[in-house]
Enzyme design. Structure first.
Site, PDB file in Angstrom:
ATOM      1  N   LYS A 122       0.858  -1.188   0.000  1.00  0.00           N
ATOM      2  CA  LYS A 122       0.000   0.000   0.000  1.00  0.00           C
ATOM      3  C   LYS A 122       0.890   1.233   0.000  1.00  0.00           C
ATOM      4  CE  LYS A 122      -3.607   0.225   2.715  1.00  0.00           C
ATOM      5  NZ  LYS A 122      -4.249   0.177   4.050  1.00  0.00           N
TER       6      LYS A 122
HETATM    7  C1  E4P Z   1      -7.430   0.711   4.956  1.00  0.00           C
HETATM    8  O1  E4P Z   1      -6.745   0.297   4.126  1.00  0.00           O
HETATM    9  C2  E4P Z   1      -7.422   2.083   5.513  1.00  0.00           C
HETATM   10  O2  E4P Z   1      -6.133   2.432   5.862  1.00  0.00           O
HETATM   11  C3  E4P Z   1      -8.366   2.102   6.663  1.00  0.00           C
HETATM   12  O3  E4P Z   1      -9.590   1.514   6.260  1.00  0.00           O
HETATM   13  C4  E4P Z   1      -8.608   3.459   7.277  1.00  0.00           C
HETATM   14  O4  E4P Z   1      -9.647   3.326   8.204  1.00  0.00           O
HETATM   15  P1  E4P Z   1     -10.006   4.434   9.298  1.00  0.00           P
HETATM   16  O5  E4P Z   1     -10.490   5.643   8.582  1.00  0.00           O
HETATM   17  O6  E4P Z   1     -11.094   3.788  10.122  1.00  0.00           O
HETATM   18  O7  E4P Z   1      -8.776   4.683  10.090  1.00  0.00           O
END
Ligand code: E4P
Length: 224
Positions: free
Chosen positions: A86
Site C-alpha cells: 500500500k
Molecule cells: C485501509 O486500508 C485504511 O487504511 C483504513 O480503512 C482506514 O480506516 P479508518 O479511517 O477507520 O482509520
C-alpha cells in the site's frame, strides 16, 4: 464484490478467515502498531493464518520512491504469497508504483479522497485504489458517492484497476458501495458481523427451533 479484513489482530483474522468468505487482509501503520508486536512477527503471522492465496496489503512507511520500492521488495520477500504494497497517493508514491509494476509487485494506492486522485493512481499502474469512505463522510464529503465516481471512471476508461473501498464506520456504507458495483471493500471484523446480523433473522431461528422441539424434542435429523 470482495470482502477484505481491515485489521492486524491475528485472533480476529483467524476467526473471520474460518467463518467468512474473506479475500484477504489490509493493514496500515495505525492498525499494525495497535498490536504492539514485532513487525515481522505480525506480518508473517497474518500470512500464516490466511495462507499464500489470499491477498495481504501492507503499507510502506517510506517517503521517497526509491525507499518505497526497496521496502516493497523486502515485504514481498518476507511475507510472500499474494502480496500488495500500500502506497499513499503522492508524487513519490506514483513514481514508486510505476517502478514496482515493472518489477511485477502488486500495488494499492491508498489515502484516496477524490475521483481524480484515483484516476491518476490507476493510470500509474495501481492494481487497487483505496478511497476512505468514512473519513469523507465525517467532513460531509459523501464517501460512497466518491466510490461510485471512481468505479464509473475506471469502467468508462476500461482501466485495469479495482476499487478497494476502505475506512468504514457502518454496514450501510458498505451496502451503498456494493450497489455502485464497487469491486472490493475492506472492513473491520465488527462490521463483517453486523452485515450478517438481523433481528428478524434471530426471530426466524427462534421460531424454527421452538416448532421443531415441540414435536421432536431434543432429537436432530442426525438422530432419525
Ligand atoms: C485501509 O486500508 C485504511 O487504511 C483504513 O480503512 C482506514 O480506516 P479508518 O479511517 O477507520 O482509520
Amino acid at each position: 464484490m470482495l470482502f477484505l479484513l481491515d485489521t492486524a489482530d491475528i485472533e480476529a483474522i483467524r476467526h473471520c478467515n474460518e467463518f467468512y468468505p474473506i479475500a484477504g487482509v489490509t493493514t496500515n501503520p495505525t492498525i499494525a502498531t495497535k498490536e504492539k508486536k514485532d513487525f515481522w512477527e505480525l506480518a508473517r503471522g497474518i500470512r500464516k493464518v490466511i495462507g499464500d492465496e489470499k491477498m495481504l496489503h501492507i503499507q510502506t512507511v517510506q517517503k521517497t520512491a526509491d525507499k518505497m520500492v526497496e521496502e516493497a521488495l523486502l515485504l514481498k520477500k518476507e511475507v510472500g504469497g499474494n502480496f500488495y504494497v500500500k502506497i499513499p497517493i503522492c508524487e513519490e508514491g506514483l513514481k514508486a508504483t510505476k517502478e514496482l509494476k515493472k518489477l511485477g509487485i502488486g500495488v494499492t494506492i491508498t489515502a484516496i479522497f477524490t475521483a481524480p486522485q484515483a484516476l491518476i493512481a490507476a493510470k500509474a499502474g495501481a492494481d487497487f485504489v483505496a478511497p476512505y469512505v468514512n473519513r469523507l463522510d465525517n467532513i460531509i464529503g459523501d464517501g460512497t458517492e466518491v466510490v461510485s465516481q471512481i468505479v464509473e471512471q475506471l469502467d468508462h476508461y476500461k482501466i485495469d484497476c479495482k476499487v478497494l473501498a476502505a475506512s468504514f464506520r457502518n454496514a450501510e456504507q458498505v451496502h451503498k458501495c456494493a450497489t455502485f458495483g464497487c469491486h472490493s471493500v475492506t472492513v473491520t471484523p465488527k462490521i463483517l458481523n453486523t452485515i450478517i446480523t438481523h433481528p428478524m433473522t434471530d426471530n426466524a431461528l427462534l421460531d424454527f427451533d421452538r416448532d421443531w422441539k415441540a414435536v421432536y424434542g431434543d432429537k436432530t435429523i442426525l438422530d432419525f
